[in-house]
Design an enzyme around this catalytic site. Structure first.
Site, mmCIF file in Angstrom:
data_model
loop_
_atom_site.group_PDB
_atom_site.id
_atom_site.type_symbol
_atom_site.label_atom_id
_atom_site.label_comp_id
_atom_site.label_asym_id
_atom_site.label_seq_id
_atom_site.Cartn_x
_atom_site.Cartn_y
_atom_site.Cartn_z
ATOM 1 N N GLU A 158 8.010 -113.488 18.404
ATOM 2 C CA GLU A 158 8.820 -113.158 17.227
ATOM 3 C C GLU A 158 8.645 -111.674 16.912
ATOM 4 O O GLU A 158 7.597 -111.251 16.418
ATOM 5 C CB GLU A 158 8.405 -113.997 16.017
ATOM 6 N N ARG B 282 10.589 -105.709 10.382
ATOM 7 C CA ARG B 282 9.823 -105.035 9.322
ATOM 8 C C ARG B 282 9.706 -103.537 9.572
ATOM 9 O O ARG B 282 9.306 -102.787 8.685
ATOM 10 C CB ARG B 282 8.415 -105.637 9.230
ATOM 11 N N LYS C 121 9.865 -123.129 8.832
ATOM 12 C CA LYS C 121 8.625 -122.349 8.779
ATOM 13 C C LYS C 121 8.007 -122.521 7.391
ATOM 14 O O LYS C 121 8.650 -122.215 6.384
ATOM 15 C CB LYS C 121 8.922 -120.859 9.031
#
Length: 216
Positions: A48, A52, A136
């Site tokens: 993943e 960010r 998640k």
């Protein structure tokens, strides 16, 4: 969330391909490919790469082109326009910290399978109502951790989770033992000092430890 359900037949298979999905933030684009290769060499194929940092999409594109054995996801999806961009860069699934109607619509229109973040039973139910069965739990430890997962396994038994947030190599087995957990997410596989030093052997060793963990 008055939208048609979004079937995601391949997402559970992706989640089960690695017991740990590393959560990766790329600060230096030159590190993206060697980092991905080091993780794959240690047996961790599902990656993943988050948005960010400013290098997120470029890192996804580079890894998709140069590390074909990686199963590449894009993390920290928070805006609808990010879905198509991530798909076009080479991501095959997406991860978001939460879920909104706009994100559901973007996932459906882009065709990018989405693993959305939830924190409460009501959020789990709303996501399930929208067609999501793989979620998640985020942030996992503040949300109640193993106790939370075990508590909702009964009334919401048809949902599988990737808990992420506050999990380490030492606590991961406790989460993976939960019957409604397919994998966990974590950042411990990519410590900043190892990245800064280009210590890819250490990354591979951490990935090997993680890939040896057992689910269930």
């Amino acid at each position: 969330m008055n939208l048609l359900p979004q079937p995601m037949p391949d997402l559970l298979h992706i989640m089960r391909a690695s017991p740990v999905i590393p959560v990766i933030a790329i600060d230096d684009l030159d590190q993206a490919v060697p980092l991905a290769r080091a993780l794959v060499a240690g047996g961790i194929r599902v990656l993943e790469v988050t948005l960010r940092t400013v290098h997120g999409l470029a890192a996804i594109r580079a890894i998709a082109e140069q590390v074909p054995d990686a199963i590449l996801g894009v993390g920290t999806l928070t805006l609808p326009e990010e879905f198509a961009a991530a798909r076009d860069a080479g991501a095959v699934f997406g991860v978001s910290p939460g879920l909104t109607a706009a994100l559901i619509a973007a996932a459906r229109s882009s065709g990018l399978p989405l693993l959305p973040g939830v924190m409460t039973p009501s959020e789990v139910m709303a996501a399930r109502e929208a067609g999501f069965r793989q979620l998640k739990l985020f942030p996992a430890v503040p949300a109640g951790g193993v106790g939370m997962l075990n508590a909702i396994a009964g009334p919401l038994a048809d949902v599988m989770f990737c808990p992420t947030g506050g999990i380490s190599l030492h606590t991961a087995p406790q989460f993976l033992a939960c019957r409604n957990v397919a994998c966990v997410g974590g950042s411990w596989l990519t410590p900043k000092d190892a990245l800064a030093a280009g210590d890819w052997a250490r990354i591979t060793a951490l990935a090997s430890e993680a890939s040896a963990l057992r689910v269930g």
